[in-house]
Design a protein around this motif. Structure first.
Motif, PDB file in Angstrom:
ATOM      1  N   GLU A  27      36.818  46.452  23.310  1.00 11.77           N
ATOM      2  CA  GLU A  27      36.829  45.034  23.653  1.00 11.77           C
ATOM      3  C   GLU A  27      36.317  44.896  25.076  1.00 11.77           C
ATOM      4  O   GLU A  27      36.298  45.876  25.825  1.00 11.77           O
TER       5      GLU A  27
ATOM      6  N   GLU B 254      32.620  39.041  19.551  1.00 18.29           N
ATOM      7  CA  GLU B 254      33.344  38.115  18.685  1.00 18.29           C
ATOM      8  C   GLU B 254      33.082  36.660  19.055  1.00 18.29           C
ATOM      9  O   GLU B 254      34.008  35.868  19.225  1.00 18.29           O
ATOM     10  N   GLY B 255      31.804  36.316  19.186  1.00 12.68           N
ATOM     11  CA  GLY B 255      31.431  34.930  19.416  1.00 12.68           C
ATOM     12  C   GLY B 255      31.480  34.494  20.872  1.00 12.68           C
ATOM     13  O   GLY B 255      31.048  33.397  21.207  1.00 12.68           O
ATOM     14  N   LYS B 256      32.002  35.332  21.762  1.00  7.95           N
ATOM     15  CA  LYS B 256      32.007  34.980  23.184  1.00  7.95           C
ATOM     16  C   LYS B 256      30.903  35.749  23.895  1.00  7.95           C
ATOM     17  O   LYS B 256      30.525  36.838  23.478  1.00  7.95           O
ATOM     18  N   THR B 257      30.403  35.152  24.984  1.00  5.83           N
ATOM     19  CA  THR B 257      29.418  35.894  25.771  1.00  5.83           C
ATOM     20  C   THR B 257      29.912  36.029  27.203  1.00  5.83           C
ATOM     21  O   THR B 257      30.593  35.147  27.728  1.00  5.83           O
ATOM     22  N   TYR B 258      29.575  37.151  27.793  1.00  7.89           N
ATOM     23  CA  TYR B 258      29.955  37.425  29.174  1.00  7.89           C
ATOM     24  C   TYR B 258      28.696  37.835  29.920  1.00  7.89           C
ATOM     25  O   TYR B 258      27.994  38.761  29.503  1.00  7.89           O
TER      26      TYR B 258
ATOM     27  N   THR C 175      23.087  37.592  29.821  1.00  8.79           N
ATOM     28  CA  THR C 175      24.243  38.025  29.028  1.00  8.79           C
ATOM     29  C   THR C 175      24.348  39.539  29.085  1.00  8.79           C
ATOM     30  O   THR C 175      23.378  40.247  28.814  1.00  8.79           O
TER      31      THR C 175
ATOM     32  N   ASP D 194      29.943  37.431  35.175  1.00  8.15           N
ATOM     33  CA  ASP D 194      31.316  37.339  34.626  1.00  8.15           C
ATOM     34  C   ASP D 194      31.999  38.703  34.706  1.00  8.15           C
ATOM     35  O   ASP D 194      33.154  38.822  35.132  1.00  8.15           O
TER      36      ASP D 194
ATOM     37  N   HIS E 264      28.025  40.459  24.297  1.00 11.15           N
ATOM     38  CA  HIS E 264      28.433  39.549  23.221  1.00 11.15           C
ATOM     39  C   HIS E 264      29.617  40.197  22.534  1.00 11.15           C
ATOM     40  O   HIS E 264      29.551  41.370  22.167  1.00 11.15           O
TER      41      HIS E 264
END
Ligand SMILES: *[C@@H]1O[C@H](CO)[C@@H](O)[C@H](O)[C@H]1NC(C)=O
Ligand SMILES: *[C@@H]1O[C@H](CO)[C@@H](O)[C@H](O)[C@H]1NC(C)=O
Length: 619
Positions: free
Chosen positions: A113, A74-78, A69, A82, A72
């Motif tokens: 963001e 707002e609840g999403k992971t990249y 990862t 990615d 992280h």
């Protein structure tokens, strides 16, 4: 050969070290060992051909641990891969629609963001420097910042559309291409680009597209309100990007750490030390739109955060939250930042447990910097032999009243004594260059100070007053003159007074920052004179300021004077005003307070003053 250099340097330094730094000998050694390691890497990168940039470092990280990862949010992971693919899409899309080529500057107007990260990376893959616009600024300031970096392309977040539309006529006139990261239909002058990015190939970009990038080329423009006037775009070269990226490492963070970024990415703290530092370490980032004191420790627990960043204000906000049983239930071990007061620092450690605070001092455009690596509360750094070799600096005597360095009969500056407050200056050399500001020769010149210790020498004037104690610890004291700091943002007083004087009733304005008990920095205040026969217009003054300035820059106090005092050189006198503050019992002039809820200035009564002092009114 480099290894020999290290060893020899280490041995040569040893006796001097033992003499000077005995109580902190071990910490000094550990720090210098780390710093030397990074110094050597920087030298290697300087010589390496083809040039190895932070983009190459990211690509290596993505190859090494594609499924780790990276972000992280707002609840999403990249994951690293990615972000690698997204940045390729952005780069490929921009290459085809905007025909961007190496060296073209692109301004980014985005909040914190994930797309900030891959849009910047995409541009970097094309060899395009990015200008990081502060997303709080509007209208005249925004246009100014955009213009001074020389960009022909602006990329903005969908939620900043209104701010872009406000300056669109001026952008159109200059033939600027505007892209919005949005799914909406394109309109006249604004092209929505999400669709194009979604459809673009995620194929890697050939390094030949950025073959002219080297250690001296500009990687970024980061805005600072150094001393006077509107914000200035500081050139950030690849050399500086690398140097700043090492701060996480020097502070003891590794690839295993999870680093929390809640400072704005348009500043060097969030972007260079936070984001770029995490790429250099190959660790995981937890990104937040905005700092939140109430969410802070929950985030730390949720994401197993181990490294954090702060500015003085944020640690205080954390200390001001109601105490909880689980205050010490977290894994944060290192905090990097600057501007914390010693009492807040102590309180923070007492309450949240043993965290190594790495207080540092550096300016985006400056050529000196310090890291506090010893855990000594209150200090911003420490003098050691390395700092003297790598960035020669001095504190010189400074006349606060005249706002200029004290000079002797030969016209040279005088070093400040141990324990005495002095102006920090850093010698400008090949190794410690001062590149200056884009499109602003005059401001660049103003930051250069000549004939400091010898005729013809040249120093960078930091504009900061520091003090060095007898144990070699360095302490921040104050900032000179035309800037003050509030809520972690530098406010340029001339920018604020320029805007104040556009209010109909105001003739002249002198803007400065005043201290408020219990707060870091200084809050904005203005002494103004009124046009003949006019009264102070409480509503109009508010609406002009609200239109042109972010909240932190608006003067919360106004003092009406019959005339403004000038110095011999027709600069406005500030020192006395700053000292007098805003206490209505001591000041005879009429005083006003900016009431944010009522959206106007109101007379500053003793009751209001008392509520501010007791913190019943939040500033
Ligand atoms: C945090 O650590 C705990 C225990 O080591 C682990 O179970 C959890 O999955 C981790 N959380 C994240 C977001 O990595
Ligand atoms: C360094 O930080 C520690 C706290 O972690 C503090 O005690 C110390 O005073 C600081 N020293 C300097 C030079 O900033």
């Amino acid at each position: 050969m480099l290894i020999w250099f290290t060893l020899l340097a280490g041995l040569a330094l040893l006796p001097a070290l033992l003499r000077t730094f005995k109580p902190y000998f071990f910490q000094d050694c550990v720090y210098m060992f780390h710093a030397l390691g990074f110094g050597i890497r920087l030298i290697k990168y300087k010589r390496r051909s083809p040039f190895y940039s932070i983009v190459d470092c990211f690509l290596d990280a993505a190859k090494k641990h594609p499924h780790k990862t990276f972000v992280h949010f707002e609840g999403k992971t990249y994951t690293y891969s990615d972000v690698e693919r997204e940045s390729n899409k952005v780069a490929n899309a921009l290459r085809s629609v905007a025909a961007l080529k190496e060296g073209d500057t692109v301004a980014l107007f985005l909040g914190n963001e994930p797309c900030f990260i891959w849009t910047w990376l995409g541009l970097a893959k094309l060899g395009c420097p990015a200008a990081l616009l502060n997303f709080n600024i509007r209208s005249r300031s925004l246009l100014h910042c955009f213009s001074c970096c020389g960009a022909n392309v602006l990329i903005a977040a969908a939620d900043l559309r209104d701010a872009v539309e406000e300056i669109l006529p001026a952008l159109k006139e200059k033939g600027i291409t505007v892209y919005l990261l949005s799914d909406e239909h394109s309109t006249d002058g604004i092209q929505s680009i999400n669709q194009k990015i979604a459809e673009a190939s995620d194929k890697p970009l050939s390094p030949s597209l950025r073959s002219n990038v080297n250690i001296k080329t500009t990687a970024l423009y980061i805005y600072t309100s150094g001393t006077t006037g509107l914000p200035k775009a500081a050139y950030v070269t690849h050399e500086r990007v690398w140097a700043a990226s090492f701060i996480q490492g020097v502070s003891g963070l590794t690839s295993e750490d999870v680093f929390y970024i809640n400072l704005p990415l348009y500043h060097s703290a969030g972007f260079l030390i936070g984001l770029v530092g995490s790429i250099e370490r190959g660790n995981t980032v937890v990104l937040r739109r905005k700092f939140s004191a109430s969410q802070f420790w929950d985030d730390c627990r949720k994401y197993n955060i181990t490294g954090m960043q702060y500015i003085g204000e944020t640690l205080r906000y954390l200390c001001n939250t109601p105490t909880k049983e689980n205050d010490r239930d977290h894994k944060v071990r290192i905090a990097i930042g600057n501007g914390v007061r010693a009492d807040v620092w102590k309180e923070f450690l007492d309450r949240f447990g043993h965290i190594h605070v790495r207080e540092l001092y550096a300016a985006t455009e400056g050529n000196v910097g310090f890291v506090n690596y010893t855990d000594k509360v209150g200090a911003i750094g420490r003098i050691n032999i390395l700092s003297k070799i790598f960035f020669p600096f001095a504190l010189i005597k400074f006349d606060i009243e005249k706002e200029e360095p004290v000079r002797n009969s030969q016209g040279l500056c005088i070093p400040a004594q141990r324990g005495e407050v002095g102006l920090l200056v850093g010698q400008i050399t090949k190794r410690t260059p001062f590149v200056g500001y884009a499109g602003n020769k005059q401001q660049t010149e103003k930051k250069r100070l000549g004939d400091v210790f010898e005729k013809g020498d040249l120093y960078f004037n930091s504009g900061d007053l520091l003090r060095i104690d007898h144990d070699n610890f360095i302490y921040f004291q104050d900032r000179v003159g035309d800037t003050f700091r509030w809520k972690g943002e530098n406010v340029a007083t001339t920018e604020v007074s320029d805007i104040l004087t556009t209010v109909d009733c105001i003739e002249e304005a002198n803007v400065y920052g005043v201290k408020v008990e219990g707060h870091e920095g200084r809050i904005g205040m203005a002494a103004v004179t009124l046009r003949e026969g006019r009264e102070f217009d409480c509503v109009a003054a508010f609406s002009v300021l609200a239109n042109y300035l972010p909240v932190y820059a608006r003067p919360r106090f106004i003092r009406i004077q019959n005339s403004l005092e000038m110095t011999g050189t027709f600069k406005m006198k500030k020192v006395k005003l700053v000292e007098e503050g805003f206490d209505p019992t001591l000041i005879q002039d009429r005083l006003y307070f900016l009431d944010l809820t009522r959206k106007k200035y109101i007379p500053l009564t003793r009751e209001i003053f008392n509520s501010i002092m007791s913190q019943d009114i939040k500033l």
